[in-house]
Design a protein around this motif. Structure first.
Motif, PDB file in Angstrom:
ATOM      1  N   LEU A   7       8.499 -53.372 -20.620  1.00  0.00           N
ATOM      2  CA  LEU A   7       8.452 -52.841 -21.978  1.00  0.00           C
ATOM      3  C   LEU A   7       7.105 -53.137 -22.626  1.00  0.00           C
ATOM      4  O   LEU A   7       6.500 -52.262 -23.234  1.00  0.00           O
ATOM      5  CB  LEU A   7       9.589 -53.419 -22.815  1.00  0.00           C
ATOM      6  N   ARG A   8       6.611 -54.370 -22.476  1.00  0.00           N
ATOM      7  CA  ARG A   8       5.300 -54.703 -23.030  1.00  0.00           C
ATOM      8  C   ARG A   8       4.207 -53.851 -22.396  1.00  0.00           C
ATOM      9  O   ARG A   8       3.304 -53.387 -23.065  1.00  0.00           O
ATOM     10  CB  ARG A   8       5.002 -56.184 -22.808  1.00  0.00           C
ATOM     11  N   SER A   9       4.286 -53.640 -21.097  1.00  0.00           N
ATOM     12  CA  SER A   9       3.307 -52.831 -20.389  1.00  0.00           C
ATOM     13  C   SER A   9       3.329 -51.389 -20.900  1.00  0.00           C
ATOM     14  O   SER A   9       2.299 -50.807 -21.176  1.00  0.00           O
ATOM     15  CB  SER A   9       3.600 -52.869 -18.888  1.00  0.00           C
ATOM     16  N   LEU A  10       4.511 -50.823 -21.038  1.00  0.00           N
ATOM     17  CA  LEU A  10       4.612 -49.461 -21.546  1.00  0.00           C
ATOM     18  C   LEU A  10       4.087 -49.354 -22.962  1.00  0.00           C
ATOM     19  O   LEU A  10       3.418 -48.398 -23.319  1.00  0.00           O
ATOM     20  CB  LEU A  10       6.066 -48.978 -21.507  1.00  0.00           C
ATOM     21  N   CYS A  54       5.451 -40.612 -23.610  1.00  0.00           N
ATOM     22  CA  CYS A  54       6.053 -41.929 -23.858  1.00  0.00           C
ATOM     23  C   CYS A  54       7.421 -42.079 -23.203  1.00  0.00           C
ATOM     24  O   CYS A  54       8.061 -43.115 -23.336  1.00  0.00           O
ATOM     25  CB  CYS A  54       6.155 -42.192 -25.355  1.00  0.00           C
ATOM     26  N   GLY A  55       7.892 -41.053 -22.526  1.00  0.00           N
ATOM     27  CA  GLY A  55       9.112 -41.185 -21.746  1.00  0.00           C
ATOM     28  C   GLY A  55      10.373 -40.626 -22.367  1.00  0.00           C
ATOM     29  O   GLY A  55      11.471 -40.907 -21.890  1.00  0.00           O
ATOM     30  N   CYS A  56      10.258 -39.819 -23.417  1.00  0.00           N
ATOM     31  CA  CYS A  56      11.451 -39.208 -24.011  1.00  0.00           C
ATOM     32  C   CYS A  56      12.083 -38.267 -22.982  1.00  0.00           C
ATOM     33  O   CYS A  56      11.427 -37.379 -22.460  1.00  0.00           O
ATOM     34  CB  CYS A  56      11.086 -38.440 -25.275  1.00  0.00           C
ATOM     35  N   ARG A  57      13.365 -38.496 -22.699  1.00  0.00           N
ATOM     36  CA  ARG A  57      14.067 -37.668 -21.718  1.00  0.00           C
ATOM     37  C   ARG A  57      15.374 -37.097 -22.249  1.00  0.00           C
ATOM     38  O   ARG A  57      16.165 -36.561 -21.489  1.00  0.00           O
ATOM     39  CB  ARG A  57      14.329 -38.464 -20.436  1.00  0.00           C
ATOM     40  N   PHE A  58      15.590 -37.198 -23.560  1.00  0.00           N
ATOM     41  CA  PHE A  58      16.780 -36.594 -24.162  1.00  0.00           C
ATOM     42  C   PHE A  58      16.424 -36.083 -25.550  1.00  0.00           C
ATOM     43  O   PHE A  58      15.840 -36.802 -26.355  1.00  0.00           O
ATOM     44  CB  PHE A  58      17.924 -37.606 -24.271  1.00  0.00           C
ATOM     45  N   PHE A  59      16.755 -34.829 -25.784  1.00  0.00           N
ATOM     46  CA  PHE A  59      16.556 -34.235 -27.098  1.00  0.00           C
ATOM     47  C   PHE A  59      17.834 -33.517 -27.484  1.00  0.00           C
ATOM     48  O   PHE A  59      18.378 -32.728 -26.709  1.00  0.00           O
ATOM     49  CB  PHE A  59      15.404 -33.231 -27.100  1.00  0.00           C
ATOM     50  N   ALA A  60      18.310 -33.789 -28.686  1.00  0.00           N
ATOM     51  CA  ALA A  60      19.437 -33.042 -29.246  1.00  0.00           C
ATOM     52  C   ALA A  60      19.038 -32.603 -30.640  1.00  0.00           C
ATOM     53  O   ALA A  60      18.518 -33.395 -31.421  1.00  0.00           O
ATOM     54  CB  ALA A  60      20.694 -33.904 -29.311  1.00  0.00           C
ATOM     55  N   GLY A  61      19.239 -31.349 -30.935  1.00  0.00           N
ATOM     56  CA  GLY A  61      18.855 -30.837 -32.244  1.00  0.00           C
ATOM     57  C   GLY A  61      19.640 -29.599 -32.605  1.00  0.00           C
ATOM     58  O   GLY A  61      20.433 -29.076 -31.811  1.00  0.00           O
ATOM     59  N   TYR A  62      19.405 -29.163 -33.816  1.00  0.00           N
ATOM     60  CA  TYR A  62      20.059 -27.981 -34.355  1.00  0.00           C
ATOM     61  C   TYR A  62      18.970 -27.141 -35.009  1.00  0.00           C
ATOM     62  O   TYR A  62      18.144 -27.678 -35.753  1.00  0.00           O
ATOM     63  CB  TYR A  62      21.122 -28.399 -35.376  1.00  0.00           C
ATOM     64  N   PRO A  63      18.930 -25.845 -34.737  1.00  0.00           N
ATOM     65  CA  PRO A  63      17.818 -25.039 -35.257  1.00  0.00           C
ATOM     66  C   PRO A  63      17.852 -24.900 -36.783  1.00  0.00           C
ATOM     67  O   PRO A  63      18.882 -24.554 -37.356  1.00  0.00           O
ATOM     68  CB  PRO A  63      18.024 -23.676 -34.581  1.00  0.00           C
ATOM     69  N   ILE A  64      16.746 -25.219 -37.400  1.00  0.00           N
ATOM     70  CA  ILE A  64      16.557 -25.038 -38.831  1.00  0.00           C
ATOM     71  C   ILE A  64      15.051 -24.878 -39.060  1.00  0.00           C
ATOM     72  O   ILE A  64      14.256 -25.640 -38.520  1.00  0.00           O
ATOM     73  CB  ILE A  64      17.146 -26.219 -39.640  1.00  0.00           C
ATOM     74  N   THR A  65      14.659 -23.870 -39.799  1.00  0.00           N
ATOM     75  CA  THR A  65      13.234 -23.668 -40.050  1.00  0.00           C
ATOM     76  C   THR A  65      12.742 -24.737 -41.009  1.00  0.00           C
ATOM     77  O   THR A  65      13.526 -25.216 -41.828  1.00  0.00           O
ATOM     78  CB  THR A  65      12.979 -22.275 -40.662  1.00  0.00           C
ATOM     79  N   PRO A  66      11.522 -25.168 -40.925  1.00  0.00           N
ATOM     80  CA  PRO A  66      10.409 -24.688 -40.099  1.00  0.00           C
ATOM     81  C   PRO A  66      10.158 -25.521 -38.838  1.00  0.00           C
ATOM     82  O   PRO A  66       9.046 -25.546 -38.340  1.00  0.00           O
ATOM     83  CB  PRO A  66       9.234 -24.809 -41.058  1.00  0.00           C
ATOM     84  N   GLN A  67      11.150 -26.204 -38.309  1.00  0.00           N
ATOM     85  CA  GLN A  67      10.916 -27.084 -37.154  1.00  0.00           C
ATOM     86  C   GLN A  67      11.350 -26.477 -35.834  1.00  0.00           C
ATOM     87  O   GLN A  67      11.457 -27.178 -34.845  1.00  0.00           O
ATOM     88  CB  GLN A  67      11.609 -28.424 -37.379  1.00  0.00           C
ATOM     89  N   ASN A  68      11.572 -25.182 -35.792  1.00  0.00           N
ATOM     90  CA  ASN A  68      12.117 -24.558 -34.577  1.00  0.00           C
ATOM     91  C   ASN A  68      11.211 -24.652 -33.356  1.00  0.00           C
ATOM     92  O   ASN A  68      11.692 -24.551 -32.232  1.00  0.00           O
ATOM     93  CB  ASN A  68      12.470 -23.100 -34.849  1.00  0.00           C
TER      94      ASN A  68
END
Length: 146
Positions: A7-10, A54-68
């Motif tokens: 973790l420190r190394s990352l 940075c290693g993000c391997r999971f994304f969950a979201g719901y569409p809403i403008t303006p972040q689509n």
């Protein structure tokens, strides 16, 4: 003990990556004249690459403008890097999916805009009180109101 060292190394690698990108962006901004939309596209893309690096391997979201643009990118990219993309049935469901994934040790994130973050506030609070790390991105809408 071994996990703490990893973790420190990352963390050092991530910090170095962020510092390098910051200087690249600032140099680029000094040399070129961009309108607000072009600058936004560059910043969003840099943010997405940083999260992925940075290693993000999971994304969950719901569409809403303006972040689509964020869920659109991760819908394509997560399967390519061995990650998971989920479009939740609501903002509340999405943040709780991120909470579950992060609790299992997966680097996870969600994004929304203004009122969507309000809907996610309970799940964000759960993560904070349990000291579960997650990333959430609030893409602000311009103008009055939330």
């Amino acid at each position: 003990m071994e996990n703490k060292e990893q973790l420190r190394s990352l963390t050092r690698e991530e910090r170095k990556f962020s510092e390098e990108n910051y200087h690249l962006i600032m140099d680029f901004m000094k040399k070129s004249k961009l309108d607000a939309e072009e600058f936004f596209d560059i910043v969003v893309f840099d943010f997405l690459l940083s999260v992925e690096k940075c290693g993000c391997r999971f994304f969950a979201g719901y569409p809403i403008t303006p972040q689509n643009e964020i869920p659109e990118y991760f819908a394509r990219r997560m399967p390519e890097v061995g990650g998971v993309f989920v479009q939740g049935e609501s903002e509340v469901a999405s943040v709780n999916m991120v909470y579950g994934a992060a609790q299992s040790g997966t680097r996870s994130m969600t994004s929304s805009s203004s009122c969507g973050i309000s809907l996610k506030s309970e799940g964000i609070s759960f993560c904070a009180s349990a000291r579960i790390p997650m990333v959430y991105c609030n893409v602000q809408r311009g103008g009055p109101g939330i």
